[in-house]
Design a protein around this motif. Structure first.
Motif, short mmCIF file in Angstrom:
data_model
loop_
_atom_site.label_atom_id
_atom_site.label_comp_id
_atom_site.label_asym_id
_atom_site.label_seq_id
_atom_site.Cartn_x
_atom_site.Cartn_y
_atom_site.Cartn_z
N ALA A 174 -50.14 41.60 -7.08
CA ALA A 174 -49.21 40.96 -8.02
C ALA A 174 -48.57 39.69 -7.47
O ALA A 174 -48.04 38.89 -8.24
N LEU A 175 -48.63 39.49 -6.16
CA LEU A 175 -48.05 38.28 -5.57
C LEU A 175 -48.96 37.08 -5.78
O LEU A 175 -50.17 37.17 -5.64
N ARG A 176 -48.36 35.96 -6.08
CA ARG A 176 -49.10 34.71 -6.16
C ARG A 176 -49.41 34.22 -4.75
O ARG A 176 -48.75 34.61 -3.79
N PRO A 177 -50.39 33.33 -4.60
CA PRO A 177 -50.59 32.70 -3.29
C PRO A 177 -49.28 32.06 -2.81
O PRO A 177 -48.61 31.36 -3.57
N GLY A 178 -48.93 32.35 -1.57
CA GLY A 178 -47.65 31.89 -1.05
C GLY A 178 -46.50 32.84 -1.31
O GLY A 178 -45.38 32.60 -0.85
N GLY A 179 -46.76 33.93 -2.03
CA GLY A 179 -45.71 34.89 -2.35
C GLY A 179 -45.20 35.61 -1.12
O GLY A 179 -45.90 35.75 -0.12
N ARG A 180 -43.94 36.09 -1.20
CA ARG A 180 -43.28 36.71 -0.06
C ARG A 180 -42.96 38.16 -0.34
O ARG A 180 -42.55 38.53 -1.45
N LEU A 181 -43.10 38.99 0.69
CA LEU A 181 -42.71 40.40 0.65
C LEU A 181 -41.67 40.63 1.73
O LEU A 181 -41.85 40.21 2.88
N LEU A 182 -40.58 41.33 1.37
CA LEU A 182 -39.55 41.69 2.36
C LEU A 182 -39.27 43.18 2.24
O LEU A 182 -39.06 43.69 1.13
N ILE A 183 -39.28 43.87 3.37
CA ILE A 183 -38.96 45.30 3.44
C ILE A 183 -37.88 45.50 4.48
O ILE A 183 -37.96 44.95 5.58
N SER A 184 -36.85 46.26 4.14
CA SER A 184 -35.83 46.67 5.10
C SER A 184 -35.68 48.17 4.98
O SER A 184 -35.21 48.67 3.95
N ASP A 185 -36.11 48.91 6.03
CA ASP A 185 -36.08 50.37 5.89
C ASP A 185 -36.22 51.09 7.23
O ASP A 185 -36.28 50.46 8.29
N CYS A 186 -36.30 52.41 7.14
CA CYS A 186 -36.28 53.30 8.30
C CYS A 186 -37.69 53.72 8.70
O CYS A 186 -38.55 53.93 7.84
N TYR A 187 -37.90 53.91 10.01
CA TYR A 187 -39.21 54.28 10.55
C TYR A 187 -39.05 55.26 11.70
O TYR A 187 -37.99 55.33 12.34
N PHE A 188 -40.11 56.00 11.96
CA PHE A 188 -40.20 56.80 13.17
C PHE A 188 -40.84 55.94 14.27
O PHE A 188 -41.73 55.13 13.99
N PRO A 189 -40.44 56.12 15.54
CA PRO A 189 -41.21 55.51 16.62
C PRO A 189 -42.60 56.12 16.66
O PRO A 189 -42.79 57.27 16.24
N ALA A 190 -43.58 55.36 17.12
CA ALA A 190 -44.96 55.85 17.13
C ALA A 190 -45.10 57.10 17.98
O ALA A 190 -45.83 58.04 17.63
N ARG A 191 -44.40 57.14 19.10
CA ARG A 191 -44.39 58.34 19.95
C ARG A 191 -43.12 59.13 19.60
O ARG A 191 -42.01 58.61 19.70
N ALA A 192 -43.31 60.38 19.20
CA ALA A 192 -42.19 61.19 18.73
C ALA A 192 -41.09 61.31 19.76
O ALA A 192 -41.34 61.53 20.95
N ARG A 193 -39.87 61.14 19.29
CA ARG A 193 -38.66 61.40 20.09
C ARG A 193 -37.82 62.37 19.27
O ARG A 193 -37.43 62.06 18.16
N GLY A 194 -37.53 63.52 19.81
CA GLY A 194 -36.76 64.49 19.07
C GLY A 194 -37.64 65.35 18.18
O GLY A 194 -38.86 65.18 18.12
#
Length: 314
Positions: A174-194
């Motif tokens: 759906a984005l036009r050429p030059g279109g921008r995507l912004l995400i601000s959110d939570c993630y797990f570290p690749a190696r589990a902690r906890g």
């Protein structure tokens, strides 16, 4: 295919995509269907339910969120007439700020009718209602014309969406050429902690928030790149999220009686999940990132917009 890490994810993997959409529509929306007045006692004045950007631990929540709004505005670089989609727009915090400070045309999507109504009221009060549209829908059910959008943002929302690969493909198309995507959110570290299978994790992911899927940063970036977008910037905002949630907890405590008068027991749910979450981010068993990506072609971008040194947050 990413292997499920939590009970909530395994249950989601056992549903059809259609069943999972309905699950998210019902369970995720429930948290946000509470009276917006409750959230106004906890969040900043624009009702951002995501991290701010702190440069000093002593700053106010309002200052940190204002910095975040401006950060988003500069990264998306919205020109007059450009079309912007805010997926999981909440009560309109970013949507309305961007409408006030740019000449773009804005469409929000939310699962909560109460959020939609409040966001539209706020857009009207801000004098930008003519450039703001908000739909009550799941993003997977929204028809998006190919190359019809100039910018898309997910702020504190993509974590509630299970079928991420499909969503990234849809947004990229759906984005036009030059279109921008912004995400601000939570993630797990690749190696589990906890312990990702703990009762506390289950409480947050299911009981408090309906459905959450935390993946690793690398996995999210991989989906973005597989969809055909170029990753331009990644910022670690984990420390800022710790301070943001601490301010929310203080506000819940200060307004407990008023919150419970409107929704008995809801203050306890908020304080419990926020306290566990704050500890998780403080220990970095969970992480918070901001991602900016673009679609090739279109308007030339010689560099990324300047940001307010989020790495200075302590």
């Amino acid at each position: 295919m990413i292997s499920p890490r939590t009970r909530a994810e395994r249950e989601a993997a056992g549903r059809t995509p259609e069943e999972q959409r309905e699950h998210e529509r019902r369970e995720v929306a429930a948290h946000y269907q509470n009276d917006p007045e409750i959230f106004s006692m906890v969040l900043d004045s624009r009702l951002a339910y995501a991290t701010g950007i702190f440069l000093d631990p002593g700053e106010s929540l309002e200052a940190a969120q204002e910095r975040k709004y401006d950060w988003v505005r500069r990264e998306l670089d919205i020109h007059p007439g450009e079309r912007v989609l805010d997926v999981g727009c909440g009560w309109g915090s970013n949507l309305i700020y961007l409408a006030e400070h740019t000449g773009g045309s804005f469409r929000g999507v939310t699962l909560s009718d109460k959020q939609r109504q409040e966001a539209l009221r706020r857009a009207d009060r801000a004098g930008v209602a003519s450039r703001v549209r908000i739909d009550l829908a799941h993003i997977e059910d929204v028809d998006l014309e190919p190359e019809s959008l100039d910018a898309v943002l997910f702020v504190g929302s993509i974590v509630h969406m299970h079928n991420r690969e499909r969503i990234h493909q849809k947004i990229a198309a759906a984005l036009r050429p030059g279109g921008r995507l912004l995400i601000s959110d939570c993630y797990f570290p690749a190696r589990a902690r906890g312990d990702r299978e703990s009762s506390a994790t289950q409480y947050i992911f299911v009981q408090a928030l309906g459905y959450c899927r935390l993946i690793s940063l690398a996995e999210e970036l991989g989906m973005i790149e597989q969809a055909g977008l170029d990753v331009r910037r990644v910022e670690d905002l984990t420390s800022s999220y710790v301070h943001t949630v601490a301010r929310w907890i203080d506000n819940v405590r200060a307004n407990r009686a008023r919150i419970d008068a409107r929704a008995p027991g809801f203050s306890r749910l908020l304080q419990t999940y926020m306290t566990v979450g704050r500890l998780s981010f403080a220990r970095r068993t969970a992480l918070e990132y901001m991602i900016v990506a673009t679609k090739g072609g279109g308007r030339e971008r010689l560099g990324v917009a300047p940001s307010p040194e989020p790495g200075r947050a302590r």
